[in-house]
Design a protein around this motif. Structure first.
Motif, PDB file in Angstrom:
ATOM      1  N   LYS A   1       3.434  -5.300  -2.987  1.00  0.00           N
ATOM      2  CA  LYS A   1       2.190  -4.562  -3.176  1.00  0.00           C
ATOM      3  C   LYS A   1       1.472  -4.377  -1.841  1.00  0.00           C
ATOM      4  O   LYS A   1       1.100  -3.268  -1.452  1.00  0.00           O
ATOM      5  CB  LYS A   1       1.299  -5.342  -4.148  1.00  0.00           C
ATOM      6  CG  LYS A   1      -0.023  -4.669  -4.380  1.00  0.00           C
ATOM      7  CD  LYS A   1      -0.837  -5.389  -5.447  1.00  0.00           C
ATOM      8  CE  LYS A   1      -2.179  -4.663  -5.615  1.00  0.00           C
ATOM      9  NZ  LYS A   1      -2.981  -5.287  -6.657  1.00  0.00           N
ATOM     10  N   GLN A   2       1.391  -5.480  -1.104  1.00  0.00           N
ATOM     11  CA  GLN A   2       0.706  -5.451   0.179  1.00  0.00           C
ATOM     12  C   GLN A   2       1.410  -4.493   1.153  1.00  0.00           C
ATOM     13  O   GLN A   2       0.781  -3.684   1.826  1.00  0.00           O
ATOM     14  CB  GLN A   2       0.714  -6.861   0.765  1.00  0.00           C
ATOM     15  CG  GLN A   2      -0.636  -7.298   1.249  1.00  0.00           C
ATOM     16  CD  GLN A   2      -0.531  -8.627   1.968  1.00  0.00           C
ATOM     17  OE1 GLN A   2       0.346  -9.440   1.663  1.00  0.00           O
ATOM     18  NE2 GLN A   2      -1.415  -8.856   2.917  1.00  0.00           N
ATOM     19  N   ALA A   3       2.727  -4.634   1.185  1.00  0.00           N
ATOM     20  CA  ALA A   3       3.506  -3.832   2.129  1.00  0.00           C
ATOM     21  C   ALA A   3       3.342  -2.343   1.844  1.00  0.00           C
ATOM     22  O   ALA A   3       3.097  -1.548   2.763  1.00  0.00           O
ATOM     23  CB  ALA A   3       4.985  -4.214   2.054  1.00  0.00           C
ATOM     24  N   VAL A   4       3.459  -1.960   0.580  1.00  0.00           N
ATOM     25  CA  VAL A   4       3.354  -0.532   0.231  1.00  0.00           C
ATOM     26  C   VAL A   4       1.958  -0.028   0.542  1.00  0.00           C
ATOM     27  O   VAL A   4       1.767   1.052   1.110  1.00  0.00           O
ATOM     28  CB  VAL A   4       3.711  -0.306  -1.257  1.00  0.00           C
ATOM     29  CG1 VAL A   4       3.393   1.120  -1.672  1.00  0.00           C
ATOM     30  CG2 VAL A   4       5.166  -0.627  -1.504  1.00  0.00           C
ATOM     31  N   GLU A   5       0.946  -0.827   0.206  1.00  0.00           N
ATOM     32  CA  GLU A   5      -0.429  -0.395   0.431  1.00  0.00           C
ATOM     33  C   GLU A   5      -0.674  -0.174   1.916  1.00  0.00           C
ATOM     34  O   GLU A   5      -1.314   0.795   2.316  1.00  0.00           O
ATOM     35  CB  GLU A   5      -1.408  -1.423  -0.134  1.00  0.00           C
ATOM     36  CG  GLU A   5      -1.508  -1.291  -1.647  1.00  0.00           C
ATOM     37  CD  GLU A   5      -2.541  -2.220  -2.261  1.00  0.00           C
ATOM     38  OE1 GLU A   5      -2.926  -3.190  -1.569  1.00  0.00           O
ATOM     39  OE2 GLU A   5      -2.944  -1.980  -3.403  1.00  0.00           O
ATOM     40  N   LYS A   6      -0.154  -1.093   2.735  1.00  0.00           N
ATOM     41  CA  LYS A   6      -0.386  -0.980   4.182  1.00  0.00           C
ATOM     42  C   LYS A   6       0.372   0.185   4.800  1.00  0.00           C
ATOM     43  O   LYS A   6      -0.183   0.937   5.599  1.00  0.00           O
ATOM     44  CB  LYS A   6       0.039  -2.296   4.874  1.00  0.00           C
ATOM     45  CG  LYS A   6      -0.992  -3.350   4.812  1.00  0.00           C
ATOM     46  CD  LYS A   6      -1.220  -3.939   6.200  1.00  0.00           C
ATOM     47  CE  LYS A   6      -2.608  -4.579   6.281  1.00  0.00           C
ATOM     48  NZ  LYS A   6      -2.637  -5.693   7.228  1.00  0.00           N
ATOM     49  N   THR A   7       1.642   0.291   4.471  1.00  0.00           N
ATOM     50  CA  THR A   7       2.448   1.325   5.129  1.00  0.00           C
ATOM     51  C   THR A   7       2.057   2.727   4.696  1.00  0.00           C
ATOM     52  O   THR A   7       2.045   3.635   5.519  1.00  0.00           O
ATOM     53  CB  THR A   7       3.955   1.163   4.829  1.00  0.00           C
ATOM     54  OG1 THR A   7       4.129   0.176   3.833  1.00  0.00           O
ATOM     55  CG2 THR A   7       4.751   0.812   6.061  1.00  0.00           C
TER      56      THR A   7
END
Lengths: 445, 94
Positions: free
Chosen positions: B39-45
């Protein structure tokens, strides 16, 4: 779609066609569907990839190209119809712009033939005359053909046949090495090298000799031109030509059905006469035809010449193949490219096209019609020389395509006959020609 | 586990293209990654808001290599649902 007809030149129409964006879009859509069904995109079954994925995978240009390739021929057809143009061959199309799509087409139009006043053509036929000298020459030839070679024990002279062992080399490599080599001592012969025969003259049986000769500078194999091969010759046998005596026996030897020498002479004379007449006739028709073509105005698109050249080259290739050769290899051996050959054939092909067009027109204006009966008789004439499998040949000759070619041939033949008749005197109707004379095609090779 | 190691590649397939209509995007992710990390990775990228993450391990398959049978590696897949209106561009056209 907007079509502009720019100009007409040498029986070719130049068209410029501009496509509407809507039409291009339609074509693109079709192209996408078509390509998608073939494209192998990982993650998708064929034909299932969405548009953007397909475009990314194949590239937009590729799809556009495919669309144009399908769009242009259709558009061309429509443009032709719109302009009411009659074409005879495939056009040359060039896409000049893709945004919007604009293409130029060079359309070959039917040839225009205007016959000149061909009725005024008058050519004096050449007279055929066979002299006794001509007959004597043939007789002499026949004697040489029927000569016997007899072994003699004397020094070799010109016109003898020498049997010998030859060894020769050029720069350490064998040039001509053959045991039992038969060689006719001909003074002018350039084989194997000029002066070879002269070297042999005066040699005795079992004699041996060594000598060098110089090859000419224009020797066909350039790497050997001007070189000096050395020869070593051992003479095995000298043979002399014994000509048969010119008498009745000789006549019977030449033709078993001939009674005596006088009959042979007569036979030769008639044959020579037939040949000469045939030649004169062909030449006469040739001249008449050239005259008509010169009088007429013929305009035809260059494609026709191209087609003719292609046909000629194909013909040549087939002839080579029949001899077990290969046109490409032959061209290489005479140091020519296919393009050069193409170029060389251009004038001849152009002439051929002009001639056949003029002939076609001529047969029209002279109302020459080949009937089915004519074809039937011609087929029967061909069959006369057929031999055993006559029936199968008859069947083959009566198929529509071969009947068509016989018809074409007869039409040409009759037109030329008519033309010859016109050129000889004041347009008398063509005489019925003898059938066997119909076999020589006056078109030049 | 570094954040930039989480997402391995986007999965662009026929099935996932259909899922895009439901605002769902699929990725191959690192074996060790878990849902919060994804979740974090997708939101950031991609600068989007993620509402749900579903993960599943895709088992390796047994394949023949010559005479031997060989196990292909197993891997982890994540299907990420975005907040309505958000989009991830790499899935869209060029």
């Amino acid at each position: 779609m907007k079509v502009t007809r720019e100009k007409t030149e040498s029986s070719q129409a130049f068209l410029t066609v501009e496509m509407e964006p809507v039409e291009v879009e339609e074509a693109l859509k079709k192209a996408r569907g078509r390509l998608s069904r073939k494209a192998n995109i990982p993650g998708f079954r064929k034909g299932k990839a969405p548009r953007d994925i397909l475009e990314r995978h194949l590239g937009k240009d590729y799809i556009l190209e495919d669309a144009i390739n399908h769009l242009v021929p259709d558009a061309y057809e429509k443009a032709i119809k719109e302009q009411a143009i009659e074409t005879i061959a495939r056009p040359r199309i060039e896409v000049t712009q893709t945004e919007p799509v604009i293409f130029k087409a060079v359309v070959p139009l039917p040839p225009v033939v205007e016959l000149g006043d061909y009725k005024t053509i008058k050519i004096k036929p050449e007279k055929v005359k066979i002299t006794t000298q001509n007959v004597a020459d043939v007789l002499e030839n026949l004697r040489h053909q029927n000569a016997t070679w007899e072994s003699v024990d004397r020094a070799a002279a010109f016109k003898d046949l020498a049997v010998m062992d030859v060894e020769s080399n050029l720069d350490g490599k064998p040039f001509l090495t053959r045991p039992g080599f038969q060689y006719r001592l001909d003074e002018d012969s350039a084989f194997p090298a000029p002066g070879f025969a002269a070297q042999l003259v005066g040699m005795k049986k079992d004699g041996e000799k060594e000598f060098t000769l110089k090859l000419p500078d224009d020797y066909p194999r350039s790497e050997m031109a001007g070189k000096e091969p050395s020869f070593k010759v051992k003479l095995i046998e000298i043979k002399e030509e014994k000509l048969p005596a010119l008498n009745d026996d000789f006549a019977r030897q030449v033709g078993p059905e001939l009674a005596n020498l006088a009959a042979l002479r007569k036979e030769i004379e008639t044959n020579l006469k037939l040949q000469a007449e045939k030649r004169v006739k062909v030449e006469f028709e040739e001249k008449a035809l050239t005259a008509v073509v010169a009088l007429s105005r013929v305009e035809f698109p260059p494609v026709l010449v191209e087609i003719e050249i292609d046909g000629m080259i194909e013909d040549q290739a087939r002839r080579f193949q029949m001899q077990g050769g290969d046109l490409a290899a032959y061209l290489k051996s005479i140091n020519k490219t296919a393009e050069q050959l193409h170029e060389e054939m251009h004038p001849a092909a152009e002439q051929k096209v002009a001639r056949s067009l003029v002939l076609g027109k001529l047969s029209e204006s002279e109302n020459i019609v080949v009937t089915d009966l004519d074809i039937d008789t011609e087929v029967e004439t061909i069959l006369k020389s057929a031999g055993e499998n006559k029936e199968s040949m008859r069947k083959m000759l009566h198929t529509p395509p071969s009947r068509q070619s016989v018809r074409q041939y007869l039409l040409t033949r009759q037109t030329i006959d008519r033309l010859a008749a016109i050129a000889t005197d004041s347009g008398r109707p063509a005489r019925k020609k003898k059938k066997e004379e119909a076999n020589n095609e006056p078109q030049p090779e | 586990m570094q954040l930039y190691n989480v997402l391995v590649r986007p999965l662009i397939t026929e099935k996932n293209t259909i899922l895009q209509a439901l605002n769902k995007y699929a990725f191959e992710i690192a074996k060790e990654a878990n849902k919060p990390q994804v979740k974090q990775a997708v939101e950031k990228t991609f600068k989007v808001k993620v509402t749900t993450v579903n993960v599943s391990t895709v088992p390796g398959k047994t394949k023949r290599v010559g005479r031997r049978m060989v196990q292909t590696r197993s891997w982890k897949k994540a299907i990420v649902t975005l907040k309505a209106g958000d989009k991830i561009e790499i899935f869209e056209g060029v």
